[in-house]
Design an enzyme around this catalytic site. Structure first.
Site, short mmCIF file in Angstrom:
data_model
loop_
_atom_site.label_atom_id
_atom_site.label_comp_id
_atom_site.label_asym_id
_atom_site.label_seq_id
_atom_site.Cartn_x
_atom_site.Cartn_y
_atom_site.Cartn_z
N GLU A 10 0.82 -1.22 0.00
CA GLU A 10 0.00 0.00 0.00
C GLU A 10 0.84 1.26 0.00
OE1 GLU A 10 -3.68 1.73 2.69
OE2 GLU A 10 -3.56 -0.41 2.25
N ASP A 117 -3.06 -3.29 3.36
CA ASP A 117 -3.48 -3.39 4.76
C ASP A 117 -4.67 -4.34 4.89
OD1 ASP A 117 -1.51 -1.62 5.38
OD2 ASP A 117 -2.82 0.11 5.62
N ASP A 119 -7.55 -4.59 6.19
CA ASP A 119 -8.85 -4.09 6.61
C ASP A 119 -9.70 -3.90 5.35
OD1 ASP A 119 -7.70 -1.86 5.44
OD2 ASP A 119 -7.41 -0.80 7.32
N TYR A 359 0.05 -3.64 13.61
CA TYR A 359 -0.71 -2.66 12.83
C TYR A 359 -1.52 -1.75 13.76
CZ TYR A 359 -3.58 -0.84 9.02
OH TYR A 359 -4.20 -0.02 8.11
#
Length: 483
Positions: A10, A117, A119, A359
């Site tokens: 990312e 990431d 999520d 994280y």
């Protein structure tokens, strides 16, 4: 024969760190189409398969959602039409080099491994990358690496346990983006066009031609809450009240005699600051009638001798903190360390990218039962500040399984240290403080609850009751490390 694998992170910093760890520092870098997103190359073995790894990155979202055709123009349609107008998701012009970089590499690779990431937002970016890469190579095998810390064991595990990306999570973000776009654009256009000619904007120093009265589906309701609270404060009418305060202070002569008696018995004497004194709270709390309050006060002043009516004692516990989630980290750390929430998140991101903590954006405050917490504790036993406490946890005298907080975002574990540091040379003072906060909170969450004995004393003065409460800590436990 080795297969060629395109890996996409990312952020450039994450791509660099993952490449460094997986290659043991042997990754080679070169520039690609995007000057801010270098390409790293090294060899690796995934489940017995020899791979030539090509690692690059994006910079957050690769695509933007926008209205199509005439609906882009403010006067091209009614604001009401924006709720049914067609929308398109595409790569904006300023990110064209990123798209070219990915497609050039995708043509040469057989696998695509996504390191975004873990999520919903990261899942959505993953599918943006997939769409761009599959436009030039439909035969790529798509895989997802799920990780929560930039440390060797976590990254190596992620590569050996690659999974399929989650289309449902990505679709949830698409839905939210579309709702935000339609509501935000329609209300912004509506109120701007409606009020543009209603007021003398120029008199207030605003150019009417450039006037934009924006509306955000999240920001605007939040502003409403703030304004409502401001109105409540402004409309509040203060009302005076009265109360009786009772304080007990020992008589100096009596205190001296008590000290002398303790000395004769071989007991330690009390220092002046240790002399017994306490404040009692009125059982009535407060009265809004000054005449009645004055009358009761005068009765107490005339008969000031206090009679102890009741003494109650009970054991009480101060529970160890639950594992650390993002919101609690910002609230607690900002209050304890006096650092702004924005800076806390920036420092936490730096610590994460350096592989020092997990994280930092997570709602989870409960550890997975299979997580080896003792292994994390063992890395801190040599520290001069909290090492003794960590050793006590490992020995079992201080250990207590962390109390779950009841939230799990199914993406990341609670925030915790991933490797030990005494404070790196290039760390700022605030960064050292935040790392120490995370470590101490983690150790505290693995420790026994603090134990205390609470005593409540009720006295009577001229028919009026007053109470005071004292707390004596008998076992500090987690309070010793979370100072």
């Amino acid at each position: 024969m080795p297969i060629k694998v395109l890996n996409v992170a990312e952020k450039p910093s994450v791509a660099k760190e993952v490449s460094r760890i997986l290659s043991n520092g042997g990754a080679r870098s070169r520039r690609g189409r995007s000057q801010y997103n270098p390409i790293w190359e090294f060899c690796y073995t995934i489940n017995g398969q020899q791979c030539d790894m090509v690692f690059t990155s994006v910079a957050g979202h690769l695509m933007e959602l926008e209205f199509a055709g005439q609906y882009k123009r403010w006067r091209g349609c009614s604001p009401l039409d924006l709720y049914t107008a067609p929308v398109v998701k595409d790569v904006p012009a300023d990110k064209a080099p990123l798209k070219q970089n990915l497609q050039e590499l995708a043509r040469q690779c057989q696998w695509l491994v996504l390191w975004l990431d873990c999520d919903r937002e990261g899942e959505n970016i993953s599918f943006e990358v997939i769409n761009v890469c599959q436009a030039v190579n439909r035969n790529m095998r798509i895989l997802r690496a799920r990780f929560s810390a930039l440390i060797p064991r976590e990254l190596q595990r992620a590569l050996q346990q690659l999974v399929a990306p989650n289309a449902a999570d990505a679709a949830a973000v698409d839905a939210r983006q579309e709702i935000d776009l339609r509501i935000g654009a329609s209300f912004t256009r509506f109120q701007t066009l409606l009020l543009q000619d209603k007021f003398d904007w120029a008199g207030g120093g605003v150019e009417a031609e450039r006037l934009i009265l924006s509306y955000g589906p999240c920001q605007f309701p939040t502003l409403g809450i703030i304004v409502q609270r401001a109105w409540e404060i402004q409309s509040h009418i203060p009302e005076p009240f009265w109360y009786i305060a009772v304080s007990y202070r020992p008589d100096p002569a009596a205190a001296a005699a008590a000290n002398e008696g303790q000395q004769q018995q071989g007991q330690p004497q009390r220092k002046p600051e240790q002399q017994l004194h306490c404040d009692f709270k009125w059982a009535r709390d407060r009265l809004f009638d000054q005449g009645v309050a004055t009358l009761l006060y005068e009765q107490c002043a005339e008969e000031p001798t206090a009679t102890v009516m009741q003494v109650r004692g009970r054991a009480t516990y101060k529970r160890a903190p639950v594992p650390l989630a993002t919101l609690e980290m910002c609230k607690s750390a900002s209050g304890i360390l006096r650092i702004s929430g924005e800076r806390i998140m920036k420092l936490a991101e730096e610590l994460y990218q350096g592989g020092w903590i997990s994280y930092p954006r997570t709602e989870t405050d409960a550890y997975d039962p299979g997580m080896d917490l003792r292994a994390i504790v063992s890395e801190h036993t040599g520290d001069g500040r909290w090492g003794a406490h960590a050793a006590a946890i490992l020995a079992g005298s201080m250990w207590k399984p962390p109390r779950p907080g009841g939230h799990d975002d199914k993406a990341h574990p609670p925030i915790h240290p991933t490797r030990y540091s005494a404070g790196e040379n290039d760390w700022s003072h605030d960064k050292r403080l935040l790392y120490e906060f995370v470590v101490r909170h983690f150790l505290a969450s693995c420790s026994k609850d603090a134990v205390a004995f609470e005593t409540t004393v009720t006295i009577d003065i001229a028919g009026e009751a007053f109470r005071t409460t004292g707390l004596m800590i008998t076992e500090r436990n987690w309070l010793d490390v979370f100072t």
